[in-house]
Design a protein around this motif. Structure first.
Motif, PDB file in Angstrom:
ATOM      1  N   LEU A  92       0.826  -1.371   0.114  1.00 23.01           N
ATOM      2  CA  LEU A  92       0.042   0.032   0.054  1.00 23.01           C
ATOM      3  C   LEU A  92       0.737   1.367  -0.057  1.00 23.01           C
ATOM      4  O   LEU A  92       0.569   2.349  -0.723  1.00 23.01           O
ATOM      5  CB  LEU A  92      -0.937   0.160   1.048  1.00 23.01           C
ATOM      6  CG  LEU A  92      -2.057  -0.929   1.079  1.00 23.01           C
ATOM      7  CD1 LEU A  92      -3.038  -1.102   2.439  1.00 23.01           C
ATOM      8  CD2 LEU A  92      -3.080  -0.555  -0.043  1.00 23.01           C
ATOM      9  N   THR A  93       2.004   1.090   0.806  1.00 22.66           N
ATOM     10  CA  THR A  93       3.011   2.346   0.448  1.00 22.66           C
ATOM     11  C   THR A  93       3.542   2.491  -0.809  1.00 22.66           C
ATOM     12  O   THR A  93       3.604   3.688  -1.457  1.00 22.66           O
ATOM     13  CB  THR A  93       4.097   2.179   1.421  1.00 22.66           C
ATOM     14  OG1 THR A  93       3.827   1.920   2.666  1.00 22.66           O
ATOM     15  CG2 THR A  93       5.228   3.354   1.473  1.00 22.66           C
ATOM     16  N   ASN A  94       3.850   1.546  -1.383  1.00 20.04           N
ATOM     17  CA  ASN A  94       4.097   1.531  -3.238  1.00 20.04           C
ATOM     18  C   ASN A  94       2.911   2.083  -3.733  1.00 20.04           C
ATOM     19  O   ASN A  94       3.147   2.863  -4.658  1.00 20.04           O
ATOM     20  CB  ASN A  94       4.481   0.216  -3.442  1.00 20.04           C
ATOM     21  CG  ASN A  94       5.776  -0.235  -3.080  1.00 20.04           C
ATOM     22  OD1 ASN A  94       6.552   0.433  -2.650  1.00 20.04           O
ATOM     23  ND2 ASN A  94       6.012  -1.535  -3.120  1.00 20.04           N
ATOM     24  N   ALA A  95       1.764   1.619  -3.326  1.00 20.13           N
ATOM     25  CA  ALA A  95       0.622   2.032  -4.345  1.00 20.13           C
ATOM     26  C   ALA A  95       0.247   3.578  -4.156  1.00 20.13           C
ATOM     27  O   ALA A  95      -0.209   4.560  -4.948  1.00 20.13           O
ATOM     28  CB  ALA A  95      -0.462   1.311  -4.059  1.00 20.13           C
ATOM     29  N   THR A  96       0.659   4.142  -2.681  1.00 13.14           N
ATOM     30  CA  THR A  96       0.706   5.442  -2.517  1.00 13.14           C
ATOM     31  C   THR A  96       1.522   6.337  -3.278  1.00 13.14           C
ATOM     32  O   THR A  96       0.971   7.495  -3.627  1.00 13.14           O
ATOM     33  CB  THR A  96       0.637   5.684  -1.050  1.00 13.14           C
ATOM     34  OG1 THR A  96      -0.273   4.730  -0.319  1.00 13.14           O
ATOM     35  CG2 THR A  96       0.605   7.180  -0.478  1.00 13.14           C
TER      36      THR A  96
ATOM     37  N   TRP B 135       1.918   1.903 -10.314  1.00 13.38           N
ATOM     38  CA  TRP B 135       1.834   0.753  -9.528  1.00 13.38           C
ATOM     39  C   TRP B 135       0.705   0.165 -10.014  1.00 13.38           C
ATOM     40  O   TRP B 135      -0.252   0.461 -10.265  1.00 13.38           O
ATOM     41  CB  TRP B 135       1.568   1.056  -8.066  1.00 13.38           C
ATOM     42  CG  TRP B 135       1.723  -0.079  -7.153  1.00 13.38           C
ATOM     43  CD1 TRP B 135       2.779  -1.030  -6.709  1.00 13.38           C
ATOM     44  CD2 TRP B 135       0.760  -0.705  -6.556  1.00 13.38           C
ATOM     45  NE1 TRP B 135       2.161  -1.851  -5.943  1.00 13.38           N
ATOM     46  CE2 TRP B 135       1.051  -1.935  -5.716  1.00 13.38           C
ATOM     47  CE3 TRP B 135      -0.586  -0.363  -6.618  1.00 13.38           C
ATOM     48  CZ2 TRP B 135       0.060  -2.582  -5.113  1.00 13.38           C
ATOM     49  CZ3 TRP B 135      -1.539  -1.256  -5.791  1.00 13.38           C
ATOM     50  CH2 TRP B 135      -1.231  -2.083  -5.139  1.00 13.38           C
ATOM     51  N   VAL B 136       0.770  -1.283  -9.927  1.00 15.26           N
ATOM     52  CA  VAL B 136      -0.455  -2.083 -10.626  1.00 15.26           C
ATOM     53  C   VAL B 136      -0.626  -3.110  -9.550  1.00 15.26           C
ATOM     54  O   VAL B 136       0.224  -3.826  -9.154  1.00 15.26           O
ATOM     55  CB  VAL B 136       0.102  -2.946 -11.746  1.00 15.26           C
ATOM     56  CG1 VAL B 136      -1.367  -3.876 -12.404  1.00 15.26           C
ATOM     57  CG2 VAL B 136       0.410  -2.005 -13.060  1.00 15.26           C
ATOM     58  N   ALA B 137      -1.965  -3.193  -8.880  1.00 14.69           N
ATOM     59  CA  ALA B 137      -2.269  -3.984  -7.952  1.00 14.69           C
ATOM     60  C   ALA B 137      -2.023  -5.629  -8.278  1.00 14.69           C
ATOM     61  O   ALA B 137      -1.562  -6.244  -7.122  1.00 14.69           O
ATOM     62  CB  ALA B 137      -3.841  -3.856  -7.516  1.00 14.69           C
ATOM     63  N   THR B 138      -2.303  -5.958  -9.074  1.00 14.55           N
ATOM     64  CA  THR B 138      -2.189  -7.477  -9.590  1.00 14.55           C
ATOM     65  C   THR B 138      -0.591  -7.836  -9.854  1.00 14.55           C
ATOM     66  O   THR B 138      -0.398  -9.042  -9.539  1.00 14.55           O
ATOM     67  CB  THR B 138      -3.014  -7.586 -10.947  1.00 14.55           C
ATOM     68  OG1 THR B 138      -2.221  -6.915 -11.951  1.00 14.55           O
ATOM     69  CG2 THR B 138      -4.604  -7.775 -10.699  1.00 14.55           C
TER      70      THR B 138
END
Length: 88
Positions: free
Chosen positions: A68-72, A77-80
């Motif tokens: 989630l830090t990466n996604a932030t 960033w790709v969740a899958t």
């Protein structure tokens, strides 16, 4: 996320620009989810006498904080990708 987006933003901007070629844009939706995961992990760690399921859940929550830090902070960033890379 508050720390990154306020106190060390200038340093992170340079690093993020080098990694993805654009400035850092904080995704607050993922930041909120990350803080909820941190709160869940803290709640789990306060409880005593972990069983294996609870230890697994604590590890999963810690990994969730990382992703989630990466996604932030990473715009592309790709969740899958984290699921596919980690189980292969």
């Amino acid at each position: 996320m508050i720390w990154i987006s306020t106190f060390v933003k200038k340093k992170y901007d340079v690093m993020i620009r080098d990694i993805q070629g654009t400035d850092m844009k904080t995704n607050y939706k993922y930041a909120v989810i990350c803080y909820l995961v941190i709160a869940s992990l803290v709640f789990l760690l306060i409880s005593k006498n972990f069983n294996y399921t609870e230890m697994f859940l604590a590890g999963l929550l810690a990994y969730g904080i990382y992703e989630l830090t990466n996604a932030t902070i990473f715009e592309k960033w790709v969740a899958t990708s984290c699921i596919k890379l980690d189980i292969s």
